[in-house]
Design an enzyme around this catalytic site. Sequence first.
Site, PDB file in Angstrom:
ATOM      1  N   ARG A  12     -17.757  -1.606  10.128  1.00 39.67           N
ATOM      2  CA  ARG A  12     -16.236  -1.610  10.622  1.00 39.67           C
ATOM      3  C   ARG A  12     -15.924  -0.511  10.789  1.00 39.67           C
ATOM      4  NH1 ARG A  12     -12.840  -4.147   5.677  1.00 39.67           N
ATOM      5  NH2 ARG A  12     -11.268  -2.172   5.760  1.00 39.67           N
ATOM      6  N   ARG A  19      -9.405   7.382   4.512  1.00 39.78           N
ATOM      7  CA  ARG A  19      -9.021   6.389   4.239  1.00 39.78           C
ATOM      8  C   ARG A  19      -8.416   6.003   2.345  1.00 39.78           C
ATOM      9  NH1 ARG A  19     -12.899   1.362   5.100  1.00 39.78           N
ATOM     10  NH2 ARG A  19     -11.526   0.200   4.156  1.00 39.78           N
ATOM     11  N   ARG A  67       0.640  -0.897   0.594  1.00 37.07           N
ATOM     12  CA  ARG A  67      -0.183  -0.273  -0.288  1.00 37.07           C
ATOM     13  C   ARG A  67       0.999   0.779   0.213  1.00 37.07           C
ATOM     14  NH1 ARG A  67      -4.748  -2.427   2.589  1.00 37.07           N
ATOM     15  NH2 ARG A  67      -6.222  -0.304   2.614  1.00 37.07           N
TER      16      ARG A  67
HETATM   17  P1  AMP Z   1      -8.510  -2.841   4.415  1.00 43.76           P
HETATM   18  O1  AMP Z   1      -9.123  -4.227   5.385  1.00 43.76           O
HETATM   19  O2  AMP Z   1      -7.609  -3.584   3.349  1.00 43.76           O
HETATM   20  O3  AMP Z   1      -9.552  -2.245   3.843  1.00 43.76           O
HETATM   21  O4  AMP Z   1      -7.386  -2.473   5.723  1.00 43.76           O
HETATM   22  C1  AMP Z   1      -7.982  -2.659   6.588  1.00 43.76           C
HETATM   23  C2  AMP Z   1      -7.394  -1.040   7.516  1.00 43.76           C
HETATM   24  O5  AMP Z   1      -6.129  -1.971   8.225  1.00 43.76           O
HETATM   25  C3  AMP Z   1      -6.426   0.042   6.353  1.00 43.76           C
HETATM   26  O6  AMP Z   1      -7.281   1.165   6.436  1.00 43.76           O
HETATM   27  C4  AMP Z   1      -4.798   0.413   7.578  1.00 43.76           C
HETATM   28  O7  AMP Z   1      -5.588   1.188   8.448  1.00 43.76           O
HETATM   29  C5  AMP Z   1      -5.142  -1.312   7.533  1.00 43.76           C
HETATM   30  N1  AMP Z   1      -3.416  -1.991   6.024  1.00 43.76           N
HETATM   31  C6  AMP Z   1      -4.694  -3.342   5.388  1.00 43.76           C
HETATM   32  N2  AMP Z   1      -2.885  -3.438   4.936  1.00 43.76           N
HETATM   33  C7  AMP Z   1      -2.400  -2.101   5.689  1.00 43.76           C
HETATM   34  C8  AMP Z   1      -0.727  -1.916   4.671  1.00 43.76           C
HETATM   35  N3  AMP Z   1      -1.001  -2.881   3.764  1.00 43.76           N
HETATM   36  N4  AMP Z   1       0.008  -0.924   5.189  1.00 43.76           N
HETATM   37  C9  AMP Z   1      -0.870  -0.139   6.259  1.00 43.76           C
HETATM   38  N5  AMP Z   1      -1.840  -0.442   6.572  1.00 43.76           N
HETATM   39  C10 AMP Z   1      -2.948  -0.965   6.112  1.00 43.76           C
END
Ligand code: AMP
Length: 213
Positions: free
Chosen positions: A155, A166, A88
């Site tokens: 969530r 985000r 990311r």
């Molecule tokens: P997601 O389910 O992929 O939307 O991830 C939820 C949250 O987890 C994100 O908003 C970040 O806070 C954290 N997160 C997930 N993947 C990453 C990543 N590769 N780098 C940093 N934070 C992450």
Amino acid sequence: MLLVLLGAPGAGKGTQADVLTDQIGVAHVSSGDLLREHRANKTELGTQAQSYMDKGDLVPDDLVIKMVLGRLDQETDGAGVVLDGFPRTEPQAVALDAALAGKGIDCVLYVKVPEDELVQRLGGRYNCRSCSRPFPEEAAGSGTCPVCGGELYQREDDKPEAVKNRLKVYDEQTSPLINYYKGQGKLVEINGLQKVDEVTSDLLKSLETLATK
Ligand code: AMP
């Protein structure tokens, strides 16, 4: 095979990763799901990640890189892996390339969705506590997951302030990866505004093309 699904929050990466698992047998490794597991298990990493996640900020690179590369090390056999939500940031992409040494990623599937559609999708999204599948607001009325019967919840980071943040974080820190992987000749762009099965069909076609190269 190592695939990366790239796209903004709400683009449908998790849904498509699950389909790729069903259809081509790759393991779905989602950094967001791994972090949520750590939080549910109250590990040190889970505690460290919590405040970043709830605000919609990124968890620091060093923590996420260690977690995902450790998980990839466990995937030594099988059809391969589809990474969802990682990398990311550019430091994460560089760390992944370094860990893969000569082999590298096979393909980066970039699911493109305009921002107004993302806001609408995330604001009305409910997830299952057991299987993590997302459902639109209309399906959430029963409070129960239609697939596995788990509890549906919104969530913390799908609430309006966190959603705004985000998307800003995605623009600033993740979208530069589009050019990073274009530069490596690995990026395939898919129109994420289509129906779920049409997106899947485009993804599978891209993978077939890749296999014949
Ligand atoms: P997601 O389910 O992929 O939307 O991830 C939820 C949250 O987890 C994100 O908003 C970040 O806070 C954290 N997160 C997930 N993947 C990453 C990543 N590769 N780098 C940093 N934070 C992450």
